[in-house]
Design a protein around this motif. Structure first.
Motif, PDB file in Angstrom:
ATOM      1  N   ARG A 105      16.313  -3.772  36.875  1.00 13.31           N
ATOM      2  CA  ARG A 105      14.950  -4.003  36.391  1.00 13.31           C
ATOM      3  C   ARG A 105      14.044  -2.787  36.679  1.00 13.31           C
ATOM      4  NH1 ARG A 105      12.685  -9.394  38.818  1.00 13.31           N
ATOM      5  NH2 ARG A 105      12.104 -10.185  36.778  1.00 13.31           N
ATOM      6  N   SER A 106      14.346  -2.047  37.746  1.00  7.79           N
ATOM      7  CA  SER A 106      13.501  -0.918  38.157  1.00  7.79           C
ATOM      8  C   SER A 106      13.675   0.323  37.269  1.00  7.79           C
ATOM      9  CB  SER A 106      13.816  -0.550  39.609  1.00  7.79           C
ATOM     10  OG  SER A 106      15.202  -0.282  39.725  1.00  7.79           O
ATOM     11  N   ILE A 143      15.278  -7.064  31.041  1.00 10.33           N
ATOM     12  CA  ILE A 143      15.975  -5.827  30.648  1.00 10.33           C
ATOM     13  C   ILE A 143      16.333  -5.889  29.159  1.00 10.33           C
ATOM     14  CG2 ILE A 143      18.115  -4.503  30.951  1.00 10.33           C
ATOM     15  CD1 ILE A 143      18.005  -5.398  33.958  1.00 10.33           C
ATOM     16  N   ALA A 144      16.850  -7.038  28.727  1.00 13.08           N
ATOM     17  CA  ALA A 144      17.259  -7.178  27.318  1.00 13.08           C
ATOM     18  C   ALA A 144      16.065  -6.959  26.387  1.00 13.08           C
ATOM     19  CB  ALA A 144      17.873  -8.554  27.084  1.00 13.08           C
ATOM     20  N   SER A 145      14.915  -7.511  26.745  1.00 14.37           N
ATOM     21  CA  SER A 145      13.728  -7.343  25.888  1.00 14.37           C
ATOM     22  C   SER A 145      13.295  -5.879  25.853  1.00 14.37           C
ATOM     23  CB  SER A 145      12.550  -8.174  26.398  1.00 14.37           C
ATOM     24  OG  SER A 145      12.969  -9.446  26.690  1.00 14.37           O
ATOM     25  N   ARG A 146      13.425  -5.199  26.976  1.00 12.65           N
ATOM     26  CA  ARG A 146      13.020  -3.782  26.993  1.00 12.65           C
ATOM     27  C   ARG A 146      13.967  -2.914  26.176  1.00 12.65           C
ATOM     28  NH1 ARG A 146      12.336  -1.726  32.806  1.00 12.65           N
ATOM     29  NH2 ARG A 146      11.809   0.205  31.725  1.00 12.65           N
ATOM     30  N   LEU A 173      19.371 -14.358  23.915  1.00 14.17           N
ATOM     31  CA  LEU A 173      19.244 -12.888  23.971  1.00 14.17           C
ATOM     32  C   LEU A 173      18.712 -12.355  22.636  1.00 14.17           C
ATOM     33  CD1 LEU A 173      22.514 -12.060  25.953  1.00 14.17           C
ATOM     34  CD2 LEU A 173      20.173 -11.548  26.709  1.00 14.17           C
ATOM     35  N   PRO A 174      17.763 -11.399  22.680  1.00 16.29           N
ATOM     36  CA  PRO A 174      17.077 -10.976  21.458  1.00 16.29           C
ATOM     37  C   PRO A 174      17.764  -9.848  20.681  1.00 16.29           C
ATOM     38  CG  PRO A 174      16.064  -9.928  23.372  1.00 16.29           C
ATOM     39  CD  PRO A 174      17.178 -10.797  23.891  1.00 16.29           C
ATOM     40  N   THR A 175      18.955  -9.447  21.108  1.00 18.03           N
ATOM     41  CA  THR A 175      19.622  -8.279  20.520  1.00 18.03           C
ATOM     42  C   THR A 175      20.967  -8.702  19.930  1.00 18.03           C
ATOM     43  OG1 THR A 175      20.797  -7.879  22.573  1.00 18.03           O
ATOM     44  CG2 THR A 175      18.668  -6.740  22.320  1.00 18.03           C
ATOM     45  N   THR A 176      21.666  -7.750  19.348  1.00 19.91           N
ATOM     46  CA  THR A 176      23.105  -7.947  19.104  1.00 19.91           C
ATOM     47  C   THR A 176      23.769  -8.148  20.466  1.00 19.91           C
ATOM     48  OG1 THR A 176      23.093  -6.632  17.090  1.00 19.91           O
ATOM     49  CG2 THR A 176      25.194  -6.770  18.260  1.00 19.91           C
TER      50      THR A 176
END
Ligand SMILES: O=C(O)c1cc(C(=O)O)oc(=O)c1
Length: 302
Positions: A105-106, A143-146, A173-176
């Motif tokens: 996350r950092s 992390i996934a959203s970023r 999850l918002p990605t592939t």
């Protein structure tokens, strides 16, 4: 720094056969790793195993020997979230390698941008308990959203028995989303039984989910092993992988998994692993999608 390998560690096989199966032009080995070398890129303190070295030069030599044009180098858990060995390999590859990182996350936007520039196109979330400590899901979702902003995807590694519990997280999850090694089915269970049916449902109902149909050497119970010229290796895995390739031909990837971390029984001949491909992707069209079109669409779209 000098590292002692985990007791019983099997080193990768140094004399792979030349495959009999001729890979199509532009083929990508879409799942492989580099380990160190430890003296240059130390293994992470939080690692669960200490491997032998497996350098970028050795990986590129294997790529050329087998007939692949490109690699996707996936961050191995023995390097934790220190992506230097993987990024160094990408930078040395002449554009022939893309990468999947592990981040915390950092991680800063500058660090993500630098990884993007080096060729990273995804992050890996690992749920295999023998490989990593638990990371809270809200941290992973953040992390996934970023990383979605960079057009990256998420690679997930888990065991089939854990899919029900992870379902809600994965489907949010918002990605592939790319599943490593078909979600590790128990291939001693029926291919049309409930465990594999749930994985097929996961792919069928979620068009953003892809699968690597890799690692027969990890999943096989019956063998025979890809050694000593064996052309019919890992027969018990074929119905599972073939079913995924035929149902979802535009969302499958294949990789050697070289240098094959944590195998306990035998180390496969990577040339014979390439010869496994036509058993699971029997037509030229399926082979082209699996080895060329799909990985290039996901990793070399820009
Ligand atoms: O099953 C494994 O032990 C394994 C480990 C790793 C890793 O340590 O990153 O990657 C893989 O693809 C498979």
């Amino acid at each position: 720094m000098k590292f002692e390998k985990t007791p019983g560690w099997l080193d990768w096989y140094t004399g792979p056969a030349k495959p009999t199966f001729k890979l199509p032009a532009g083929a990508v080995d879409a799942h492989c790793h580099v380990f160190g070398p430890g003296a240059e890129f130390p293994f992470a303190p939080e690692r669960k195993y200490t491997p032998c070295d497996a350098s970028k030069h050795q990986l590129f030599a294997l790529r050329d020997h087998l007939g692949f044009e490109r690699n996707v180098i996936v961050q191995a858990t023995c390097h934790g979230a220190d992506n230097r060995a993987m990024v160094d390999a990408l930078l040395a590859s002449d554009g022939k390698a893309r990468g999947v990182a592990t981040v915390k996350r950092s991680v800063t936007d500058e660090e993500l941008q630098a990884m993007h520039d080096a060729g990273v196109r995804g992050v890996r979330f690992n749920f295999v308990k023998r490989l990593v400590d638990f990371t809270p899901k809200d941290e992973l979702m953040e992390i996934a959203s970023r990383i979605a902003k960079w057009g990256w995807h998420v690679v997930i590694y888990f065991e089939a028995v854990d899919l029900p519990e992870l379902w809600d997280f994965f489907t949010a999850l918002p990605t592939t989303v790319v599943v490593d090694h078909m979600g590790r089915p128990d291939v001693s269970l029926p291919v049309d039984g409930p465990q594999f049916a749930l994985f097929e449902k996961f792919m069928r109902e979620h068009q953003n989910v892809w699968s690597k149909v890799s690692c027969p050497e990890r999943l096989s119970v019956s063998g025979p092993k890809a050694l000593n010229g064996e052309q019919n290796a890992y027969r018990d895995v074929i119905p599972f992988a073939k079913r995924i390739v035929e149902q979802f031909p535009d969302r499958v990837l294949w990789g050697t998994d070289w240098p094959h971390p944590n195998l306990k029984d035998h180390m496969p001949d990577d040339g014979l692993l390439v010869d496994f491909i036509p058993h699971i992707a029997p037509t030229a069209e399926l082979q082209r999608k699996l080895l060329v079109d799909n990985p290039n669409r996901l990793y070399w779209k820009d």
